[in-house]
Design an enzyme around this catalytic site. Structure first.
Site, PDB file in Angstrom:
ATOM      1  N   THR A   3       0.843  -1.194   0.000  1.00  0.00           N
ATOM      2  CA  THR A   3       0.000   0.000   0.000  1.00  0.00           C
ATOM      3  C   THR A   3       0.875   1.240   0.000  1.00  0.00           C
ATOM      4  O   THR A   3       1.995   1.226   0.514  1.00  0.00           O
ATOM      5  CB  THR A   3      -0.920   0.037   1.228  1.00  0.00           C
ATOM      6  OG1 THR A   3      -0.127   0.046   2.420  1.00  0.00           O
ATOM      7  CG2 THR A   3      -1.833  -1.178   1.259  1.00  0.00           C
ATOM      8  N   ASP A   4       0.375   2.309  -0.592  1.00  0.00           N
ATOM      9  CA  ASP A   4       1.077   3.583  -0.516  1.00  0.00           C
ATOM     10  C   ASP A   4       1.175   4.024   0.937  1.00  0.00           C
ATOM     11  O   ASP A   4       0.450   3.544   1.806  1.00  0.00           O
ATOM     12  CB  ASP A   4       0.327   4.653  -1.316  1.00  0.00           C
ATOM     13  CG  ASP A   4       0.367   4.383  -2.807  1.00  0.00           C
ATOM     14  OD1 ASP A   4       1.211   3.570  -3.221  1.00  0.00           O
ATOM     15  OD2 ASP A   4      -0.432   4.969  -3.544  1.00  0.00           O
ATOM     16  N   ALA A   5       2.077   4.950   1.210  1.00  0.00           N
ATOM     17  CA  ALA A   5       2.260   5.442   2.572  1.00  0.00           C
ATOM     18  C   ALA A   5       0.941   5.954   3.139  1.00  0.00           C
ATOM     19  O   ALA A   5       0.265   6.766   2.522  1.00  0.00           O
ATOM     20  CB  ALA A   5       3.304   6.554   2.588  1.00  0.00           C
TER      21      ALA A   5
END
Length: 550
Positions: free
Chosen positions: A176-178
């Site tokens: 997942t993105d940050a």
């Protein structure tokens, strides 16, 4: 797990005391003729796994199996790089070390199979996305880092392996993105599943985890299992407020750009009833009362269908161009749910089910929303699959949720094996199914994800700030939003060429955690005005970039 590496020259219990004549290295005169072969030590593979099973002894295997086969190998011809025939003898398998230096892995009888923690679910509060690093940065808090520390504390990971997650082959099914939330994910690793004094390992691990990170189960898997490569597909959901569908504000930068390209820009009831001197906060209060029209919802669903199937998604990520074959991805389905009202705001959910997703997949939702709110025809999405590169802003990270990864092929494979076994059998492998945790998943999402998402939007107006930054832009980068649905040359980006007035994204729209209470106003302004140049922050290595995708 009991595994070690020893030098081949060191005698072992499984190796004969003196090698037989057939296993000795050929003489130098034979080597000159290209007849030298190497010895390879490997464990017999377990049926269906391709790796050493429990209790398997280590056997010696010689690549030349008799003089007859050796003679056949010498007579083979292979085309050289310049097309010339040449004698070819394979002396050793590619990637192995020369004789006498290659270590031998001895797999002992009590070796543990890989274990697959089903989960963890996490609400990313102050954490970077689920990035597995060979050399983790102790200053950066990651979901995997928090989970790994908990496993060490309870004894599921030994102290010898506690300094680096790669020692236990830690991997995850989806990245997942940050700051992005996840209701379910799968982490595969070698795990100590029997810890003295711990009757319920899952419950004990959860005691060491913060409440926003939960472990659902631990499942024993086949040795060949890899959370990322074995995963067949992933499901994501993106949530956004309905007021994003309100057309651009009259006399804004995007409004004037649309008019210059021939868009009608007919009067909109929302802006017609607005007070010219209204502040952004007053406009936001009115936006929360906005409800999407049936025509707008139908336009969203029609345009969303353009994403289904196999396409080149190079414009919906960063760091890749049209010729990169990895940009070809398959989206199984995309569904837009009926809007639902929570508090004062109406929300829309977009459910995406795909084999895999590019980095910053939020650009897909951005193209969907922006094209529909500006009256751009759905054919624009097909245009964006073409070779011309354009800039598509990312939607705020706050709305993205990883539902869970899916392992259909693996489950079918183990189900076929399990037909002849009982759950108590050592070779029995349970399927990976998040639906058995449906009640826990829904409770976790409501408490730690949905409630937090709505609270942040109510306090900070993240989506309103994002759409105002879009409407304020008056440059060429968004001129593909037009009544024709074609990408004009003025919006095409050529790598390395200077762009006049390029769109600058704000870092705050990549965050999901914000200060509570009053906070420092100057710090908020600085965060609002700080730009993000995502291209310069990406790794140049394509393998590293691929590891950032899920």
């Amino acid at each position: 797990m009991s595994s070690m590496e020893v030098d081949p020259a060191t005698p072992s219990l499984e190796s004969p005391a003196e090698p037989s004549a057939s296993l000795k290295r050929p003489q130098e005169d034979q080597a000159d003729e290209g007849a030298a072969t190497s010895k390879r030590v490997k464990a017999e593979p377990a049926e269906g796994t391709g790796q050493a099973d429990e209790g398997t002894s280590v056997a010696l295997e010689n690549s030349d199996k008799g003089k007859k086969e050796q003679g056949q190998g010498q007579g083979q011809k292979q085309k050289g790089r310049k097309g010339k025939d040449k004698d070819y003898v394979r002396t050793r398998r590619r990637g192995t070390r020369p004789e006498g230096r290659r270590p031998v892995r001895l797999t002992m009888a009590n070796r543990k199979h890989q274990d697959c923690p089903s989960g963890p679910a996490h609400s990313s509060s102050g954490s970077v996305g689920t990035v597995c690093c060979s050399q983790p940065d102790p200053k950066v808090r990651t979901i995997e880092g928090v989970l790994f520390d908990a496993l060490i504390k309870v004894g599921a990971v030994s102290q010898d392996n506690s300094d680096n997650p790669t020692k236990v082959k830690l991997g995850r099914a989806a990245r997942t993105d940050a700051g992005v939330h996840a209701a379910g994910n799968v982490v595969s690793m070698k795990l100590i599943t029997t810890v003295p004094g711990v009757p319920d390992l899952v419950a004990r691990i959860n005691e060491e985890l913060p409440p926003e990170i939960r472990l659902w189960s631990i499942i024993r898997v086949q040795n060949s299992f890899n959370a990322r490569t074995t995963c067949d597909s992933r499901k994501y959901t993106y949530f956004f407020p309905s007021y994003l569908m309100i057309p651009p504000k009259p006399d804004s930068g995007l409004y004037n750009t649309l008019k210059a390209q021939g868009a009608e820009c007919s009067p909109n009831p929302f802006w017609d009833s607005a007070v010219s001197s209204a502040t952004p906060q007053e406009d936001l209060k009115r936006k929360r009362a906005y409800r999407i029209t049936p025509e707008q919802l139908a336009a969203l669903r029609e345009t969303a269908k353009k994403f289904e199937g196999s396409h080149n998604f190079h414009n919906f990520t960063v760091g890749r161009d049209f010729r990169d074959r990895s940009c070809q991805r398959f989206l199984k389905s995309i569904e837009i749910s009926d809007p639902a009202v929570y508090g004062d705001t109406e929300w829309i959910a977009v459910l995406l089910h795909g084999q895999s997703f590019m980095l910053h997949q939020r650009k897909m939702i951005s193209a969907l929303v922006l094209s529909c709110r500006t009256g751009t025809p759905p054919q624009l999405i097909e245009e964006l699959y073409g070779p011309r590169q354009v800039f598509i802003p990312k939607m705020p990270a706050l709305g993205l949720l990883l539902e869970y990864p899916i392992f259909e092929s693996y489950c079918r494979r183990v189900s076929a094996v399990n037909e002849k076994l009982q759950p108590s059998d050592p070779d029995y492998r349970a399927p990976i199914d998040f639906e058995v945790h449906r009640a826990q998943l829904d409770e976790f999402k409501q408490k730690h994800i949905y409630a937090k998402m709505r609270s942040i939007e109510d306090k900070h107006g993240i989506f309103d700030g994002w759409v105002r930054s879009i409407d304020a832009y008056a440059g060429h980068d968004l001129e593909y939003l037009n009544p024709k649905g074609i990408v004009p040359q003025s919006a095409v980006i050529k790598r390395g060429e200077f762009r006049n007035n390029p769109f600058r994204e704000k870092k705050r729209f990549d965050a999901t955690s914000f200060p509570t209470g009053g906070g420092d106003a100057s710090a908020s302004v600085e965060a609002e005005e700080s730009d993000e140049d995502e291209e310069t922050q990406l790794p140049l290595d394509k393998e590293a970039l691929a590891d950032m995708e899920g």
